[in-house]
Design a protein around this motif. Sequence first.
Motif, mmCIF file in Angstrom:
data_model
loop_
_atom_site.group_PDB
_atom_site.id
_atom_site.type_symbol
_atom_site.label_atom_id
_atom_site.label_comp_id
_atom_site.label_asym_id
_atom_site.label_seq_id
_atom_site.Cartn_x
_atom_site.Cartn_y
_atom_site.Cartn_z
ATOM 1 N N TYR A 37 13.599 5.067 11.151
ATOM 2 C CA TYR A 37 13.386 4.681 9.754
ATOM 3 C C TYR A 37 12.729 3.301 9.686
ATOM 4 C CZ TYR A 37 14.310 3.440 4.907
ATOM 5 O OH TYR A 37 14.165 3.035 3.610
ATOM 6 N N LYS A 38 13.229 2.367 10.493
ATOM 7 C CA LYS A 38 12.653 1.015 10.492
ATOM 8 C C LYS A 38 11.184 1.043 10.913
ATOM 9 C CE LYS A 38 15.205 -2.434 11.972
ATOM 10 N NZ LYS A 38 16.099 -3.246 12.824
ATOM 11 N N ILE A 39 10.859 1.853 11.907
ATOM 12 C CA ILE A 39 9.463 1.967 12.353
ATOM 13 C C ILE A 39 8.605 2.556 11.241
ATOM 14 C CG2 ILE A 39 7.908 3.192 13.935
ATOM 15 C CD1 ILE A 39 10.214 2.943 16.041
ATOM 16 N N ILE A 40 9.083 3.626 10.617
ATOM 17 C CA ILE A 40 8.329 4.262 9.534
ATOM 18 C C ILE A 40 8.094 3.270 8.397
ATOM 19 C CG2 ILE A 40 8.461 6.019 7.705
ATOM 20 C CD1 ILE A 40 9.942 7.780 9.828
ATOM 21 N N MET A 41 9.121 2.534 8.004
ATOM 22 C CA MET A 41 8.980 1.579 6.909
ATOM 23 C C MET A 41 8.054 0.424 7.290
ATOM 24 S SD MET A 41 10.463 2.603 4.167
ATOM 25 C CE MET A 41 9.896 4.231 4.617
ATOM 26 N N TYR A 43 5.413 0.578 9.098
ATOM 27 C CA TYR A 43 4.021 1.023 9.050
ATOM 28 C C TYR A 43 3.629 1.695 7.734
ATOM 29 C CZ TYR A 43 3.592 -0.259 13.896
ATOM 30 O OH TYR A 43 3.551 -0.984 15.059
ATOM 31 N N THR A 44 4.538 1.684 6.773
ATOM 32 C CA THR A 44 4.243 2.250 5.462
ATOM 33 C C THR A 44 3.906 1.114 4.507
ATOM 34 O OG1 THR A 44 5.744 4.110 5.826
ATOM 35 C CG2 THR A 44 5.182 3.607 3.543
ATOM 36 N N HIS A 45 2.824 1.280 3.771
ATOM 37 C CA HIS A 45 2.404 0.266 2.807
ATOM 38 C C HIS A 45 3.077 0.510 1.467
ATOM 39 C CE1 HIS A 45 -0.671 -1.086 5.566
ATOM 40 N NE2 HIS A 45 -1.032 0.166 5.732
ATOM 41 N N PHE A 46 3.213 -0.571 0.710
ATOM 42 C CA PHE A 46 3.672 -0.415 -0.665
ATOM 43 C C PHE A 46 2.593 0.335 -1.442
ATOM 44 C CE2 PHE A 46 6.465 -3.933 0.470
ATOM 45 C CZ PHE A 46 7.653 -3.502 -0.109
ATOM 46 N N PRO A 47 2.990 1.103 -2.432
ATOM 47 C CA PRO A 47 1.995 1.836 -3.225
ATOM 48 C C PRO A 47 0.963 0.894 -3.829
ATOM 49 C CG PRO A 47 4.223 2.500 -3.839
ATOM 50 C CD PRO A 47 4.352 1.333 -2.902
ATOM 51 N N GLN A 48 -0.291 1.323 -3.812
ATOM 52 C CA GLN A 48 -1.372 0.516 -4.371
ATOM 53 C C GLN A 48 -1.643 0.864 -5.838
ATOM 54 O OE1 GLN A 48 -2.818 -2.084 -2.672
ATOM 55 N NE2 GLN A 48 -1.116 -1.577 -1.324
ATOM 56 N N PHE A 49 -1.280 2.063 -6.264
ATOM 57 C CA PHE A 49 -1.506 2.490 -7.647
ATOM 58 C C PHE A 49 -2.927 2.182 -8.098
ATOM 59 C CE2 PHE A 49 3.135 1.607 -7.606
ATOM 60 C CZ PHE A 49 3.556 2.916 -7.719
ATOM 61 N N ASP A 50 -3.869 2.466 -7.263
ATOM 62 C CA ASP A 50 -5.307 2.262 -7.496
ATOM 63 C C ASP A 50 -5.629 0.899 -8.116
ATOM 64 O OD1 ASP A 50 -4.748 2.806 -10.218
ATOM 65 O OD2 ASP A 50 -5.579 4.812 -10.123
ATOM 66 N N ASN A 51 -4.808 -0.085 -7.801
ATOM 67 C CA ASN A 51 -5.033 -1.496 -8.152
ATOM 68 C C ASN A 51 -5.234 -1.790 -9.634
ATOM 69 O OD1 ASN A 51 -4.770 -2.375 -5.497
ATOM 70 N ND2 ASN A 51 -6.882 -1.826 -5.061
ATOM 71 N N ASN A 52 -4.917 -0.862 -10.518
ATOM 72 C CA ASN A 52 -5.069 -1.179 -11.942
ATOM 73 C C ASN A 52 -3.813 -0.852 -12.740
ATOM 74 O OD1 ASN A 52 -5.186 1.569 -12.065
ATOM 75 N ND2 ASN A 52 -7.157 1.701 -13.089
ATOM 76 N N ILE A 53 -2.673 -1.069 -12.124
ATOM 77 C CA ILE A 53 -1.415 -0.880 -12.839
ATOM 78 C C ILE A 53 -1.183 -2.100 -13.729
ATOM 79 C CG2 ILE A 53 -0.006 -1.866 -10.993
ATOM 80 C CD1 ILE A 53 2.115 0.286 -11.713
ATOM 81 N N LYS A 54 -0.769 -1.853 -14.945
ATOM 82 C CA LYS A 54 -0.504 -2.948 -15.879
ATOM 83 C C LYS A 54 0.821 -3.613 -15.531
ATOM 84 C CE LYS A 54 -2.943 -0.753 -19.708
ATOM 85 N NZ LYS A 54 -2.792 -0.159 -21.041
ATOM 86 N N THR A 55 0.933 -4.885 -15.844
ATOM 87 C CA THR A 55 2.150 -5.638 -15.562
ATOM 88 C C THR A 55 3.371 -4.972 -16.177
ATOM 89 O OG1 THR A 55 0.867 -7.685 -15.496
ATOM 90 C CG2 THR A 55 3.241 -7.909 -15.781
ATOM 91 N N GLU A 56 3.241 -4.502 -17.425
ATOM 92 C CA GLU A 56 4.365 -3.860 -18.111
ATOM 93 C C GLU A 56 4.779 -2.576 -17.397
ATOM 94 O OE1 GLU A 56 1.286 -4.260 -19.860
ATOM 95 O OE2 GLU A 56 1.845 -6.301 -20.367
ATOM 96 N N THR A 103 1.451 9.313 -5.835
ATOM 97 C CA THR A 103 1.844 8.410 -4.745
ATOM 98 C C THR A 103 2.604 9.194 -3.674
ATOM 99 O OG1 THR A 103 1.992 6.556 -6.282
ATOM 100 C CG2 THR A 103 3.165 6.326 -4.192
ATOM 101 N N PRO A 104 2.233 9.012 -2.405
ATOM 102 C CA PRO A 104 2.983 9.686 -1.336
ATOM 103 C C PRO A 104 4.474 9.323 -1.396
ATOM 104 C CG PRO A 104 0.971 8.716 -0.472
ATOM 105 C CD PRO A 104 1.123 8.214 -1.886
ATOM 106 N N ILE A 105 5.306 10.300 -1.130
ATOM 107 C CA ILE A 105 6.759 10.110 -1.209
ATOM 108 C C ILE A 105 7.217 8.954 -0.324
ATOM 109 C CG2 ILE A 105 8.974 11.179 -0.629
ATOM 110 C CD1 ILE A 105 7.766 13.828 -1.646
ATOM 111 N N ILE A 106 6.662 8.818 0.850
ATOM 112 C CA ILE A 106 7.085 7.751 1.755
ATOM 113 C C ILE A 106 6.812 6.377 1.150
ATOM 114 C CG2 ILE A 106 4.964 7.668 3.130
ATOM 115 C CD1 ILE A 106 8.532 7.404 4.523
#
Length: 114
Positions: A37-41, A43-56, A103-106
């Motif tokens: 689990y530690k290895i998977i986490m 190498y897993t990136h935080f979701p990017q949400f196509d870089n246009n997610i609003k602050t709210e 977004t990928p589940i991981i």
Amino acid sequence: MEKKRKNVYMGPELEELARDSQGNNFSKKLNAIVRNYKIIMEYTHFPQFDNNIKTEQLKLLIDITREADITSEFIENLPQTIIDSGALDKEDLVDLADKVRRTPIIELIKLIGD
């Protein structure tokens, strides 16, 4: 090196692992699961949400996931939970739910678990 015994809450998942383990393999299997689990986490990136997610939208997602128990049901229902929250205007809620759906589940697990 002396190993110290620890008391561990045996939730349903650990109970199942213990039942499925032969002999003294329980702690070995548990350590392997944690290591993997530690290895998977790592190498897993935080979701990017196509870089246009609003602050709210991001604040709402954090609020909804902050104290979440990561279950298949929670992950599956997250887009609808976002829409049902009514915390933002309908367009922003639907947009955020769609981003989460894509977004990928991981990556969602990384977001919720960290």
